[in-house]
Design a protein around this motif. Structure first.
Motif, PDB file in Angstrom:
ATOM      1  N   GLY A 159      -7.800   2.688  -1.393  1.00 37.64           N
ATOM      2  CA  GLY A 159      -8.990   2.624  -2.236  1.00 37.64           C
ATOM      3  C   GLY A 159     -10.040   1.651  -1.715  1.00 37.64           C
ATOM      4  N   LEU A 160      -9.671   0.776  -0.795  1.00 37.08           N
ATOM      5  CA  LEU A 160     -10.631  -0.168  -0.205  1.00 37.08           C
ATOM      6  C   LEU A 160     -11.340   0.445   1.001  1.00 37.08           C
ATOM      7  N   ASN A 161     -11.074   1.708   1.278  1.00 32.09           N
ATOM      8  CA  ASN A 161     -11.723   2.485   2.352  1.00 32.09           C
ATOM      9  C   ASN A 161     -11.650   1.814   3.715  1.00 32.09           C
ATOM     10  N   PRO A 162     -10.473   1.454   4.158  1.00 30.48           N
ATOM     11  CA  PRO A 162     -10.360   0.790   5.459  1.00 30.48           C
ATOM     12  C   PRO A 162     -10.385   1.777   6.615  1.00 30.48           C
ATOM     13  N   ASP A 163     -10.849   1.307   7.782  1.00 26.19           N
ATOM     14  CA  ASP A 163     -10.613   2.057   9.024  1.00 26.19           C
ATOM     15  C   ASP A 163      -9.258   1.658   9.606  1.00 26.19           C
ATOM     16  N   LEU A 164      -8.803   0.462   9.240  1.00 27.85           N
ATOM     17  CA  LEU A 164      -7.528  -0.046   9.741  1.00 27.85           C
ATOM     18  C   LEU A 164      -6.997  -1.069   8.749  1.00 27.85           C
ATOM     19  N   ILE A 165      -5.680  -1.098   8.590  1.00 23.45           N
ATOM     20  CA  ILE A 165      -5.051  -2.131   7.753  1.00 23.45           C
ATOM     21  C   ILE A 165      -4.132  -2.962   8.632  1.00 23.45           C
ATOM     22  N   ILE A 166      -4.255  -4.269   8.530  1.00 18.67           N
ATOM     23  CA  ILE A 166      -3.312  -5.170   9.211  1.00 18.67           C
ATOM     24  C   ILE A 166      -2.547  -5.922   8.130  1.00 18.67           C
ATOM     25  N   GLY A 167      -1.229  -5.792   8.163  1.00 21.35           N
ATOM     26  CA  GLY A 167      -0.389  -6.451   7.164  1.00 21.35           C
ATOM     27  C   GLY A 167       0.547  -7.445   7.820  1.00 21.35           C
ATOM     28  N   ALA A 168       1.044  -8.385   7.035  1.00 21.07           N
ATOM     29  CA  ALA A 168       2.012  -9.373   7.532  1.00 21.07           C
ATOM     30  C   ALA A 168       3.184  -9.371   6.561  1.00 21.07           C
ATOM     31  N   PRO A 169       4.180  -8.493   6.789  1.00 21.59           N
ATOM     32  CA  PRO A 169       5.195  -8.300   5.761  1.00 21.59           C
ATOM     33  C   PRO A 169       6.431  -9.190   5.838  1.00 21.59           C
TER      34      PRO A 169
END
Lengths: 109, 414
Positions: free
Chosen positions: A97-107
């Motif tokens: 829903g935040l309309n990203p081109d890319l998501i970077i996560g730190a899980p």
């Protein structure tokens, strides 16, 4: 092995469980991050926010016109360790829903 | 990485893109964390723009009936084969012959083809037939099947958070409490040493549950199960019955308290950390005994308080030994009186937590707090789940729930 233990021919039931999987479609990664929107996703584990904060700062320094969104600030409900698959799907929808081109996560820990 | 990829795989994606940063990240000063981010940046940028996803392939098939195969060899060789195929946990199993499975299925009224659910993290499909296969491997008797299936239905409920229990770094324990007439009818241990050796029903059901959890669920170290140390409970989970003969006067049995009839039989399951043991041999009043609890149990045992305030919504389990229960009952306390006293005695000041935990989420839940604010284990005293279990001796146990794991009760269908 015990000498007395007898060799035999057995018919056995295979205990392997079937894993049913639907074919999924993943969007391609952008070839260049310039002008793109990068969402940083933190699940609330200790120091993950510090790590992602620094990644965000460096992206802004090194990539032209990149827009960095910290999901935990604009959508605080994403700041959680998802206990179930259903909860993971909810988080994925919130991030989308935040309309990203890319998501970077730190899980991790 | 393998564990991390199980989730996208179960969702139909072949893989996700990961950059590995060597642990730890937590418990480091901020400078070190920032340095780790700086060192990882180039690899993150490369992964962000060079890596491209491949489309996952659908995997279809029939979960029922299970395949059979021929094997020539001894029982020991069968066991070795099962270890190599990752179909066992390394301890001996009985060969799952079609005849044994057929006998086992006579113990349940549920249809063999019924799908009970998908066991995480691998999301292996569990049918009633497959549950019978593992029951046979674990040496269960057919009459144990209804308890086994009810327990599996409980663990498969999302509220239990089985996924975390089978893959997290904590020393997770799967807990099964059996209450109602079935306890006596099939010989579930509920008195002396109930959860330990010598109780065939408890042990074999607990072994079958863990075979299913770790084989069907696919979780084993080091690839999926990330337990830092783990425990022998990975082989056989906790199974014990409620000792309803030792209930203090006026206290309801667990299954009645959870909304079922006296004549019903019930399982209640949850995932927890290893129990804290109260071995108070000296108190002569409930008030004194509660002070003992107050010094051995607190919210830090499952990252409560400001660390993960959501765990304050959960339901820790208190398994009172009959002698401690008698002491409390002799004071004419109700279960709720005991809960309230337990809740008050186990609060600790906020100053006990590291400052890195932050306080904002706790403030959202409790309002303004200071270093001296007393932080409880649960939001309300009523959240504690109390069961009387075990035999002679002055020992009781407290099971702190894994984050996100709530007790789930299921009717045993016979």
């Amino acid at each position: 092995m015990e000498k007395s233990e007898k060799q035999a021919k057995w018919k056995l039931v295979n205990p392997e469980a079937l894993v049913q999987v639907e074919a999924g479609q993943v969007n391609p990664h952008p070839k260049d991050l310039s002008g793109k929107t990068v969402v940083l996703y933190w699940n609330g584990k200790p120091n993950g926010d510090l790590f992602l904060n620094r990644i965000g700062e460096l992206l802004i320094e090194k990539v032209d016109n990149v827009k960095v969104i910290k999901a935990w600030e604009v959508c605080p409900s994403t700041k959680r360790t998802d206990p179930t698959t259903e909860a993971s799907r909810t988080t994925a929808k919130e991030l989308a829903g935040l309309n990203p081109d890319l998501i970077i996560g730190a899980p991790g820990d | 990485m393998e564990l991390a990829n199980t989730i996208p795989r179960a969702e139909g994606f072949r893989e996700a893109c990961f950059v590995k940063v060597s642990p730890p990240i937590g418990m480091l000063p901020s400078f070190d964390v920032r340095e780790k981010a700086e060192n990882a940046l180039d690899e993150i940028l490369k992964a962000a723009t060079d890596w491209q996803p491949s489309t996952g392939e659908a995997v279809k098939g029939a979960a029922y009936p299970a395949d059979t195969f021929e094997f020539s060899g001894t029982v020991e060789e069968i066991n070795r084969h099962f270890v190599e195929k990752k179909w066992s946990l390394g301890l001996p199993v009985l060969p799952p012959t079609p005849e044994r499975i057929h006998e086992m299925l006579k113990g349940t009224v549920q249809k063999s083809e019924e799908v009970l659910g998908q066991v995480p993290p691998r999301m292996g499909t569990l049918t009633v037939e497959l549950a019978a296969v593992y029951a046979a491997m674990a040496g269960c008797h057919p009459e144990y099947m209804p308890v086994l299936i009810a327990a599996l239905e409980g663990f498969l409920a999302p509220e239990v958070n089985w996924r975390l229990a089978l893959s997290g770094t904590g020393t997770s324990q799967l807990i099964v409490i059996v209450s109602g007439p079935v306890v006596k009818e099939i010989g579930i241990g509920c008195e002396q040493g109930a959860a330990g050796k010598g109780h065939h029903a408890n042990g074999s059901i607990g072994y079958a549950i863990n075979l299913i959890a770790y084989v069907v669920g696919g979780s084993r170290p080091p690839m999926f199960d990330r337990s830092t140390l783990a425990s022998p409970s990975d082989y056989v989970c906790w199974v014990f019955g409620e000792n309803d003969r030792a209930l203090p006067e006026g206290w309801k049995p667990l299954h009645v308290e959870r909304g079922f009839k006296h004549s019903d039989s019930l399982i209640t399951v949850m995932a927890s950390y290893p129990p804290a043991e109260n071995m108070d041999h000296w108190s002569t009043s409930a008030e004194e005994h509660l002070r003992w609890w107050g010094h051995i149990v607190n919210p830090l045992q499952n990252m409560g308080g400001p660390c993960v305030p959501q765990v304050m919504e959960q339901n820790p389990i208190i398994a009172l030994g009959p002698e401690h229960a008698h002491l409390i009952g002799s004071t004419k306390w109700s279960k709720d009186d005991f809960r309230k006293a337990f809740w008050e005695q186990t609060r600790i000041p906020l100053s006990a937590w590291p400052s890195a935990c932050g306080r904002e989420r706790l403030t959202e839940m409790l309002g303004p707090v200071t270093d001296d604010s007393l932080v409880p284990i649960t939001r309300e005293p009523e959240q504690f789940l109390i069961v009387i279990a075990g035999g002679d001796g002055k020992q009781s146990h407290y099971f702190a729930p894994l984050p996100g794991s709530f007790p789930v009760s299921k009717l045993i269908r016979r």
